[in-house]
Design an enzyme around this catalytic site. Structure first.
Site, PDB file in Angstrom:
ATOM      1  N   SER A 183      -5.993   5.059  -5.374  1.00 52.03           N
ATOM      2  CA  SER A 183      -6.881   4.005  -5.869  1.00 52.03           C
ATOM      3  C   SER A 183      -8.166   4.659  -6.342  1.00 52.03           C
ATOM      4  O   SER A 183      -8.541   5.728  -5.836  1.00 52.03           O
ATOM      5  CB  SER A 183      -7.194   2.991  -4.767  1.00 52.03           C
ATOM      6  OG  SER A 183      -8.240   2.121  -5.147  1.00 52.03           O
TER       7      SER A 183
ATOM      8  N   TYR B  84      -9.586   1.542   4.102  1.00 54.67           N
ATOM      9  CA  TYR B  84      -8.977   1.605   2.770  1.00 54.67           C
ATOM     10  C   TYR B  84      -9.551   2.777   1.981  1.00 54.67           C
ATOM     11  O   TYR B  84      -8.807   3.569   1.399  1.00 54.67           O
ATOM     12  CB  TYR B  84      -9.205   0.296   2.016  1.00 54.67           C
ATOM     13  CG  TYR B  84      -8.466   0.236   0.698  1.00 54.67           C
ATOM     14  CD1 TYR B  84      -7.101   0.000   0.665  1.00 54.67           C
ATOM     15  CD2 TYR B  84      -9.138   0.427  -0.512  1.00 54.67           C
ATOM     16  CE1 TYR B  84      -6.409  -0.043  -0.537  1.00 54.67           C
ATOM     17  CE2 TYR B  84      -8.457   0.376  -1.722  1.00 54.67           C
ATOM     18  CZ  TYR B  84      -7.092   0.148  -1.731  1.00 54.67           C
ATOM     19  OH  TYR B  84      -6.409   0.109  -2.924  1.00 54.67           O
TER      20      TYR B  84
END
Length: 261
Positions: free
Chosen positions: A154, A168
């Site tokens: 990401s 995350y």
């Protein structure tokens, strides 16, 4: 140069985790469009089966098969590969896409939010690839093409977003470096490992992009959120012979957001 052949996946077998929706589905559609047979897995069996049926209807009967399961544990990984083994004795492309996110303030961020995200985002790609190595080597030998592993990172693993998504951020940064480490180890055996770092794509995980795409577009240098074709094209590039020399790299697909941050 035979460019169409470089991007062809005709006759190859792929497994996409988290393939029933969002980025996983975009990638699955791209692989199918280039001739691959694709197996998808997801925890929610009903959604997994429905997506496989829909994509098989579109791309050809039996081209997409659902193998519902949970890859966040080694037991779940073993069950998944056992199910795959009922259909195939090789694997040419593995896409480690299944992921989770958790946002909560620093002072109250729970251990459960840490473990859930790290187990699925970092632990699963490593142990699934480890367990699938024999199948990937069999695919390499059978097809004559390099086997491919694509990890989904990401842009939040490359730079910070405004949210307090501690596990995350850490997990996706971990995926970027895990990709490098795995790539150096596996490349001599004919298994090429790379990664994709998506930006804003409409999905259940990225509800902002899904529900407020027009607003978010103003913050993206390219002026729009990602389209399914953007993600599909990146995956096809890395999965096909066209990406054979891209080893350990993370391809950023975000319309310029990471540069502008």
């Amino acid at each position: 140069m035979d460019i169409p052949s470089l991007f062809s996946l005709e006759g190859r077998v792929a497994l996409v985790t988290g393939g029933s929706r969002g980025i996983g589905r975009m990638i699955t559609e791209g692989l199918l469009s280039q001739g691959a047979t694709v197996y998808i897995t997801a925890r929610k069996a009903e959604a997994c089966l429905a997506t496989a049926a829909e994509l098989s209807q579109e791309h050809g009967e039996g081209r997409c098969t659902a193998l519902p399961g949970d890859v966040s544990t080694t037991a779940g990984i073993a069950d998944l590969l056992a199910a795959l083994g009922e259909h195939e004795d090789r694997l040419d492309v593995l896409v480690n896409n299944a992921g989770a996110a958790w946002a909560e303030p620093f002072d109250s961020f729970p251990e459960s939010g840490w473990d859930k995200v790290m187990d699925l985002n970092v632990k699963a790609p490593f142990f699934l690839t480890q367990a699938a190595k024999g199948l990937l080597l069999a695919g390499r030998e059978r097809s004559g093409h390099l086997a491919k592993v694509i990890n989904i990172a990401s842009i939040d693993g490359l730079s910070l977003n405004p949210l307090e998504t501690y596990s995350y951020h850490a997990s996706k940064a971990g995926v970027v470096h895990l990709t490098k480490r795995m790539a150096v180890t596996l490349a001599p055996e004919g298994i090429v490992v790379s990664a994709i770092a998506p930006g804003a794509f409409a999905s259940s995980m990225n509800k902002e992009a899904r529900d407020h795409g027009d607003e978010i577009s103003g913050q993206i240098p390219s002026g729009r959120i990602g389209r399914p074709e953007d993600m599909a094209a990146a995956a096809v590039y890395l999965a096909s012979d066209a990406g054979d020399y891209v080893v350990g790299s993370t391809l950023t697909v975000d319309g310029g957001v990471n540069i502008a941050r």
